[in-house]
Design an enzyme around this catalytic site. Structure first.
Site, PDB file in Angstrom:
ATOM      1  CG  ASN A 464      29.053  38.072  33.877  1.00  0.00           C
ATOM      2  OD1 ASN A 464      30.336  37.032  35.089  1.00  0.00           O
ATOM      3  ND2 ASN A 464      28.405  37.169  33.506  1.00  0.00           N
ATOM      4  CG  ASP A 465      33.818  41.257  37.892  1.00  0.00           C
ATOM      5  OD1 ASP A 465      34.765  42.335  37.499  1.00  0.00           O
ATOM      6  OD2 ASP A 465      32.330  41.719  38.470  1.00  0.00           O
ATOM      7  CB  ALA A 466      33.187  35.146  36.117  1.00  0.00           C
ATOM      8  CG  ASN A 468      37.004  36.564  32.133  1.00  0.00           C
ATOM      9  OD1 ASN A 468      37.820  35.814  33.181  1.00  0.00           O
ATOM     10  ND2 ASN A 468      36.454  38.380  32.461  1.00  0.00           N
TER      11      ASN A 468
END
Length: 773
Positions: A464-466, A468
């Protein structure tokens, strides 16, 4: 077939399912087709015909050929001065009998206006760095027609890195070349990484007039100035077309470079005119002229068209399916394979391309092998990998090592070739090592990256790149820890068969250790948390904002982390997340930005990763259902996120009805809408969900195994699958309509004593009959 709100057809599929005919030039958004070849030339074509054309070299060096997707054909009646486009846009003069056929290997747009029937077909030949347009016009009226046809493109030739103030437009010029019979765009960029940064637009028929300066064609007031003072043309109402003039025979340097070819001809009643236009790149003008001359020879265009079509189907033909559901058959035969195949062209990232490559193992084994080895070249010696190599991004994402281990295991299962483990492959940061050493480096990386609870750290992000968690460098990813468990389990089996018994025992021990730590630290009583942090766990029942994440549950089942007591609770938790058109990534969405969670919480609730239905993740859920023996749930989930689903038709979602999309919004202001299609891993996870999960055709080290998770409502399904040099025709019968029945298998009439098929390797077709009891 789908109906538009006012009763007209929006689209329909041809009977074989391999072509989608768009019946309205203005669907909810542009509906694209992608046409490409193994030389890595690609043309994106919308329902109006516009779109980007580009070349990506073997080293991922981009050449974006046209600026702002400019690819247009204008038609003008030179007596009445009436002008239109075959695809209606960008002039938007109304046409009748419009149809755009997006097919597996070509796109063709047809329409009629003022008794002139026009056709524009685009395909990319099997070899070369160009596309071919076939333009055909027929006079359907009773009086003579004098026509001008303008083929128009822009030139960009950008896409690679260079120092500031070395923009490509400063190094470009256009001219008309008689041998080429077209406009050639030359460049002399000192930092161009290869020699193909030269564009051309040429014709097989004599050209009446041309423009290489788009200001001459569109008008000097019809340009858009960019911040760096270069300019590009606006094609909505070009002066030459709309004012009844002819191209100005202009050439250009620096600004507003493009190519326009004007053809003039007269058609008597019933008469037809056909000619061909080539658009592409070359190493030189003589080389481009040589290419064009070949297409002037009689029959060459149609021969190249035939070869391109044959290749488009041949490369994906080894895997086919027929089920009782015609929509599944239509999408999950050639369209999903074409989409997955395109992702290799459209994506250049370790995580992305390894997932795509494992899906390709089902039908393009050599291509998949090459792609897996290419991804290993972008792994660092310390075991982690780059996020993407085009554009280059080595931000420290934590999950790249998992995908490396998983993909290599799947590659050896598919090929049965254990010598691949000894193949030398380069590192991203210099030197080389065997595939085995690459895998062990990935294992070491994930073990060394464990945090305070014994789970793998998330770093900037995982899948999940988002998500963070940048305020806690020790934060741990539960999803990645599940994935690492799966990798360790699979690698242990591989190492046993490779004779690495000591290492096999080591990774099996690591599996048990990690599984135990996950269940101790991440289990919340009803589901697994998504991430662990000393500043607050994410995705647990007491977490602020969002309390449950889909992926932490699905991968717990896929990896065997959830035991018999926890499994029903996990499945219940997943089922509670269900929406009309899929499963949101997390619930509830974050109402406001939370720096502890990062980018996803900064989006509106229900958009993208913040509570949107992430179809890629729903694809994981299909395989989870199969792993849990929930066949009907698996099929229902697949159909929820398939293109043009019952609860979310393309007329609302905006997505093309023939390819998967990455996401659907649950935000009230954008409800059901999709974002990005074509380049999404949704395609391969749904492909694997059907073929490997529901139909149960699974590669393994010893051969091909059959373990269907077959729904009760299906009575029969039929599959062909190529595996290790042999072809298998597999018929699954469910006469008693059992849910996930036990398979009785016959191979060429001989009863099998297990779920393992004979590993024939004989180049022959073999008949496999499966009865579910």
């Amino acid at each position: 077939m789908e109906e538009k709100k006012k009763g007209g057809k929006l689209y329909e599929f041809t009977e074989d399912g391999n072509s989608c005919v768009i019946c309205d030039p203005a669907p909810p958004r542009h509906w694209y087709n992608y046409l490409w070849n193994e030389d890595r030339y690609c043309a994106q074509v919308s329902q109006t015909g516009h779109g980007r054309s580009y070349y990506l070299s073997e080293k991922a060096e981009m050449c974006m050929i046209n600026r702002d997707d400019a690819r247009y054909v204008y038609v003008r009646d030179d007596e009445s001065k009436d002008a239109w486009n075959i695809g209606q846009g960008p002039l938007n003069a109304e046409v009748k009998d419009y149809a755009c056929t997006h097919s597996i290997g070509y796109s063709q747009i047809t329409s009629e206006r003022d008794e002139v029937k026009g056709s524009w077909r685009i395909f990319v030949p099997e070899k070369g760095f160009h596309e071919v347009w076939t333009l055909k016009f027929r006079n359907e009226g009773m009086s003579e027609k004098r026509l001008s046809v303008f083929s128009a493109v822009s030139f960009s030739l950008e896409g690679f890195s260079y120092p500031r103030y070395y923009e490509m437009y400063r190094c470009m010029s256009t001219s008309f070349d008689r041998e080429l019979n077209g406009v050639y765009c030359d460049s002399s960029h000192p930092f161009a990484p290869h020699g193909l940064y030269h564009g051309f637009l040429a014709s097989t028929e004599p050209v009446y007039a041309y423009d290489g300066n788009l200001a001459g064609f569109c008008g000097s007031a019809s340009t858009l100035t960019l911040p760096d003072a270069s300019a590009c043309a606006l094609f909505q109402r070009p002066d030459v077309v709309m004012q009844g003039g002819d191209c100005t025979n202009s050439e250009a340097s620096l600004f507003i470079l493009g190519g326009v070819l004007q053809h003039k001809f007269t058609l008597q009643p019933g008469e037809e005119k056909e000619f061909h236009v080539l658009f592409g790149i070359s190493s030189s003008c003589p080389e481009a002229a040589k290419t064009v001359r070949r297409y002037t020879e009689k029959g060459t265009v149609e021969e190249e068209f035939r070869k391109a079509q044959d290749y488009s189907y041949r490369k994906i033909s080894s895997l086919t399916v027929h089920t009782p559901d015609e929509k599944i058959n239509r999408i999950m035969n050639n369209w999903v394979k074409k989409q997955a195949d395109f992702c290799i062209v459209g994506k250049k990232g370790v995580r992305d391309n390894l997932q795509i490559a494992v899906g390709l193992l089902n039908y393009r084994q050599e291509k998949a092998k090459d792609e897996i080895l290419e991804c290993l070249r972008h792994q660092f010696r310390d075991g982690h990998g780059v996020l993407t190599w085009y554009p280059y991004d080595d931000t420290r994402y934590s999950d790249q090592p998992f995908w490396i281990i998983w993909a290599v295991c799947e590659l050896v299962k598919e090929t049965g070739d254990f010598t691949l483990l000894e193949k030398q492959v380069e590192w991203q940061d210099g030197g080389s090592a065997t595939v085995m050493e690459h895998v062990k480096a990935a294992v070491n990386r994930l073990i060394e990256d464990k945090g305070p609870n014994g789970l793998v750290k998330i770093f900037f992000a995982d899948w999940n790149d988002a998500l963070n968690v940048t305020d806690d460098p020790e934060a741990e990813s539960v999803m990645l820890s599940h994935q690492f468990c799966l990798a360790l389990r699979e690698l242990g089996r591989l190492m046993e068969r490779a004779g690495e018994e000591e290492y096999a025992a080591y990774v099996k021990e690591q599996y048990e250790i990690l599984k135990e730590r996950i269940n101790e630290a991440a289990w919340g009583g009803k589901w697994y948390a998504r991430a662990l942090s000393s500043k607050g766990n994410i995705g647990s029942s007491d977490s602020p904002g969002s309390r449950i994440y889909l992926n932490a549950q699905t991968w717990a089942v896929l990896a065997g982390v959830a035991d018999k007591e926890k499994l029903p609770l996990v499945l219940e938790a997943v089922d509670s997340m269900e929406q009309d058109f899929g499963f949101p990534l997390n619930l509830p969405p974050y109402p406001a930005y939370d720096p502890h969670v990062g980018r996803m919480s900064g989006m509106l609730p229900g958009l993208f990763e913040n509570g949107g239905v992430y179809c890629h993740a729903t694809g994981f859920k299909i395989l989870m259902d199969c792993c849990a023996g929930r066949a009907t749930k698996a099929v229902q989930t697949l159909k929820k996120i398939m293109p043009d689903s019952e609860k979310n038709p393309s007329a609302r979602s905006g997505a093309e009805p023939y390819v998967f999309t990455n996401c659907y919004s649950t935000h009230p202001g954008y409800y059901g809408k999709s974002y990005q299609s074509w380049t999404t891993g949704t395609s391969v996870w749904c492909l694997m969900g059907l073929y490997e999960g529901i139909l149960g055709i699974k590669r393994d080290y010893e051969g091909l195994r059959i373990h269907p998770c077959f729904p009760a409502q299906w009575e029969e399904a039929e599959v062909t699958r190529h595996f290790r040099g042999a072809d298998y025709h597999i018929v699954i019968r469910n006469p008693e309509h059992l849910e996930n029945g036990t398979a009785q298998i016959r191979a060429d009439g001989v009863l099998c004593d297990s779920d393992l098929l004979p590993d024939y390797r004989d180049g022959q077709m073999h008949e496999i009959e499966i009865i579910l009891k």
